[in-house]
Design a protein around this motif. Structure first.
Motif, PDB file in Angstrom:
ATOM      1  N   UNK A 344      30.266  47.828  42.015  1.00 56.10           N
ATOM      2  CA  UNK A 344      28.897  47.350  42.175  1.00 56.10           C
ATOM      3  C   UNK A 344      28.615  46.088  41.385  1.00 56.10           C
ATOM      4  N   UNK A 345      29.657  45.403  40.925  1.00 59.48           N
ATOM      5  CA  UNK A 345      29.481  44.207  40.103  1.00 59.48           C
ATOM      6  C   UNK A 345      28.641  43.141  40.808  1.00 59.48           C
ATOM      7  N   UNK A 346      27.658  42.611  40.067  1.00 59.40           N
ATOM      8  CA  UNK A 346      26.845  41.515  40.570  1.00 59.40           C
ATOM      9  C   UNK A 346      27.126  40.214  39.822  1.00 59.40           C
ATOM     10  N   UNK A 347      27.519  40.331  38.566  1.00 59.57           N
ATOM     11  CA  UNK A 347      27.787  39.157  37.732  1.00 59.57           C
ATOM     12  C   UNK A 347      29.148  39.327  37.068  1.00 59.57           C
ATOM     13  N   UNK A 348      30.012  38.337  37.213  1.00 56.31           N
ATOM     14  CA  UNK A 348      31.331  38.377  36.597  1.00 56.31           C
ATOM     15  C   UNK A 348      31.656  37.017  36.002  1.00 56.31           C
ATOM     16  N   UNK A 349      32.002  37.012  34.718  1.00 58.14           N
ATOM     17  CA  UNK A 349      32.331  35.767  34.025  1.00 58.14           C
ATOM     18  C   UNK A 349      33.748  35.874  33.470  1.00 58.14           C
ATOM     19  N   UNK A 350      34.628  34.996  33.976  1.00 55.00           N
ATOM     20  CA  UNK A 350      36.027  34.991  33.534  1.00 55.00           C
ATOM     21  C   UNK A 350      36.425  33.585  33.079  1.00 55.00           C
ATOM     22  N   UNK A 351      35.469  32.825  32.581  1.00 56.37           N
ATOM     23  CA  UNK A 351      35.759  31.451  32.165  1.00 56.37           C
ATOM     24  C   UNK A 351      36.798  31.429  31.049  1.00 56.37           C
ATOM     25  N   UNK A 352      37.655  30.404  31.062  1.00 56.25           N
ATOM     26  CA  UNK A 352      38.684  30.218  30.038  1.00 56.25           C
ATOM     27  C   UNK A 352      39.655  31.395  29.946  1.00 56.25           C
ATOM     28  N   UNK A 353      39.978  31.965  31.097  1.00 52.08           N
ATOM     29  CA  UNK A 353      41.003  33.009  31.165  1.00 52.08           C
ATOM     30  C   UNK A 353      42.191  32.424  31.948  1.00 52.08           C
ATOM     31  N   UNK A 354      43.148  31.799  31.257  1.00 60.33           N
ATOM     32  CA  UNK A 354      44.182  31.013  31.939  1.00 60.33           C
ATOM     33  C   UNK A 354      45.168  31.821  32.771  1.00 60.33           C
ATOM     34  N   UNK A 355      45.253  33.143  32.547  1.00 59.81           N
ATOM     35  CA  UNK A 355      46.224  33.955  33.284  1.00 59.81           C
ATOM     36  C   UNK A 355      45.647  34.555  34.566  1.00 59.81           C
ATOM     37  N   UNK A 356      44.349  34.375  34.790  1.00 61.75           N
ATOM     38  CA  UNK A 356      43.742  34.867  36.027  1.00 61.75           C
ATOM     39  C   UNK A 356      43.868  33.786  37.097  1.00 61.75           C
ATOM     40  N   UNK A 357      44.296  34.200  38.295  1.00 54.47           N
ATOM     41  CA  UNK A 357      44.533  33.248  39.380  1.00 54.47           C
ATOM     42  C   UNK A 357      43.701  33.620  40.609  1.00 54.47           C
ATOM     43  N   UNK A 358      43.892  32.857  41.659  1.00 54.26           N
ATOM     44  CA  UNK A 358      43.202  33.119  42.920  1.00 54.26           C
ATOM     45  C   UNK A 358      43.523  34.526  43.440  1.00 54.26           C
ATOM     46  N   UNK A 359      44.747  35.005  43.181  1.00 53.94           N
ATOM     47  CA  UNK A 359      45.134  36.348  43.640  1.00 53.94           C
ATOM     48  C   UNK A 359      44.229  37.415  43.036  1.00 53.94           C
ATOM     49  N   UNK A 360      43.966  37.307  41.730  1.00 54.85           N
ATOM     50  CA  UNK A 360      43.093  38.268  41.063  1.00 54.85           C
ATOM     51  C   UNK A 360      41.674  38.194  41.583  1.00 54.85           C
ATOM     52  N   UNK A 361      41.187  36.972  41.793  1.00 59.78           N
ATOM     53  CA  UNK A 361      39.838  36.790  42.326  1.00 59.78           C
ATOM     54  C   UNK A 361      39.745  37.373  43.733  1.00 59.78           C
ATOM     55  N   UNK A 362      40.822  37.248  44.487  1.00 59.37           N
ATOM     56  CA  UNK A 362      40.845  37.799  45.844  1.00 59.37           C
ATOM     57  C   UNK A 362      40.657  39.305  45.841  1.00 59.37           C
ATOM     58  N   UNK A 363      41.300  39.994  44.901  1.00 59.82           N
ATOM     59  CA  UNK A 363      41.131  41.447  44.800  1.00 59.82           C
ATOM     60  C   UNK A 363      39.676  41.793  44.492  1.00 59.82           C
ATOM     61  N   UNK A 364      39.103  41.053  43.536  1.00 60.86           N
ATOM     62  CA  UNK A 364      37.718  41.316  43.132  1.00 60.86           C
ATOM     63  C   UNK A 364      36.740  41.088  44.280  1.00 60.86           C
TER      64      UNK A 364
END
Length: 413
Positions: A344-364
């Motif tokens: 149910x996430x409405x707000x997600x902040x992952x700024x300055x997380x160098x190991x997160x990529x488009x693949x991770x965002x795709x899952x979310x």
């Protein structure tokens, strides 16, 4: 105002209805504009409309305040707050507060946010005159000290909400006064009150055990000892706890919250760098059904395993900030890829997380159909071009912040 019937003389509504009957009509008007129009009918209706008014926001000096007190005799809420950008000189003064204390004796809510001209003298008047006061906001009233605020605590024993953000001269003394006199206190804001220590929190916990909201952001002299005393004393009531940049906070606080505060809804521990991976897992398990807002930016021990616990167990989570947690990677999101239902996430902040990529965002994105705001600033592997290339489709209302051009939501501040 007058009507005629067959064979009868004209009748005036003011001759037919009593004050109580007119008040009953006024009470049925839900729209504020309709209530204002009611007062335009005649002087009698204006007087009734004025005496029934409960809320008022104004810019006024002593003379006008006296006239307002005579007119709005049953006022419950008075807002004299000044904005940072549109303050007026000399603003609210101690003389104004004396008029308020003597004239608005029914007042329950008083907002003096950013009224920098007031001092302990004005607070003493408020304490002596407004015994029914339940909510007071004196944030950024920088002249105030324990002396004046303690007079408020002593005179306003039914105080439920007190906001002291930016009152830099406040010390443990005000917490002792609140503990002694204000046992119904539910909401306390102390952000930036750097003279507050564990001793003050321990005193507060001994007398105020119904606190629902405690903001001690940037109170750098508090530690696990003081915060744990609050979590034990207010275990059934505490819903919001803000500890931003309280660098002395560590695992003892987290474990205490896990043990006692299973109804916690909002927790801010950004900048608490000593909080461990295991402590975060304990909190996720203990508050799995209640936690809605969690800020953990700069919690450098956060890892994929602890974030996975949060995402898999805290199914009611709506806002999450893991900015600058450099060890978190796409692997943290794998745990939700096969789970139903989605998050149910409405707000997600992952700024300055160098190991997160488009693949991770795709899952979310695939699991967060209610997402409204995504912060990916300074993530080298996440750009608009790469997201477009991957063909990711965000919810229609979702705003993606790539470079800081979008205003941030305030829920995690």
């Amino acid at each position: 105002m007058a009507g005629a019937g067959s064979g009868s003389s004209n009748l005036c509504i003011n001759d037919s209805l009593t004050d109580d009957e007119l008040r009953s009509i006024l009470a049925k008007l839900e729209n504020e504009k309709d209530k204002e129009i009611f007062g335009l009918v005649c002087k009698r209706w204006l007087r009734l409309q004025s005496t029934e008014r409960k809320k008022l926001a104004a810019r006024a000096g002593p003379h006008m305040l006296r006239r307002m007190a005579d007119r709005f005799t049953r006022l419950l809420e008075l807002d004299l707050a000044q904005s940072v950008s549109r303050s007026f000189y000399p603003g609210v003064t101690d003389s104004d507060l004396a008029v308020i204390a003597n004239g608005f004796t029914c007042l329950r809510v008083l907002n003096l946010h950013n009224c920098k001209g007031i001092s302990d003298v004005g607070m003493k008047a408020i304490g002596e005159g407004l015994s029914l006061l339940q909510s007071l906001d004196v944030s950024y009233c920088r002249k105030l000290t324990d002396k004046g605020l303690s007079a408020v605590a002593k005179g306003c024993s039914d105080l439920r909400k007190l906001h002291l953000t930016g009152c830099r001269f406040v010390t443990d003394g005000i917490l002792e006064a609140l503990s002694k006199n204000c046992h119904n206190l539910e909401k306390l804001g102390l952000q930036g009150c750097t003279n507050i220590t564990d001793n003050g929190l321990i005193s507060l916990a001994s007398g105020c055990q119904h606190i629902k909201y405690l903001d001690i952001n940037k109170c750098s002299n508090v530690s696990d000892v003081g915060v744990s005393s609050i979590s034990r004393a207010c275990s059934s009531s505490l819903r919001t706890l803000k500890l931003l940049d309280c660098y002395k906070i560590g695992d003892e606080t987290m474990l205490s919250l896990s043990e006692y505060c299973n109804n916690l809804e909002t927790l801010i521990i950004g900048g608490c760098r000593d909080v461990s991976n295991d402590a975060i897992k304990s909190l996720a398990a203990a508050c799995s059904s209640s936690l809605k807002n969690l800020r953990m930016d700069w919690c450098l021990n956060l890892s994929d395993s602890s974030l996975s616990c949060i995402l898999s167990q805290c199914r009611n989570l709506e806002a999450l900030d893991i900015g600058c947690c450099e060890e978190v990677s796409d692997a943290a999101f794998q745990v939700i890829s096969s789970e139903e239902p989605g998050l149910g996430l409405k707000i997600l902040k992952v700024s300055n997380c160098p190991k997160i990529t488009v693949a991770g965002i795709g899952i979310l994105v695939g699991k967060c159909s209610y997402l409204e705001y995504l912060d990916v600033r300074s993530c080298p592997h996440i750009t608009k071009a790469l997201l477009d290339e991957a063909g990711l489709h965000f919810p229609e209302c979702c705003k993606v912040n790539f470079n800081g051009a979008i205003n941030e939501p305030v829920v995690l501040i």
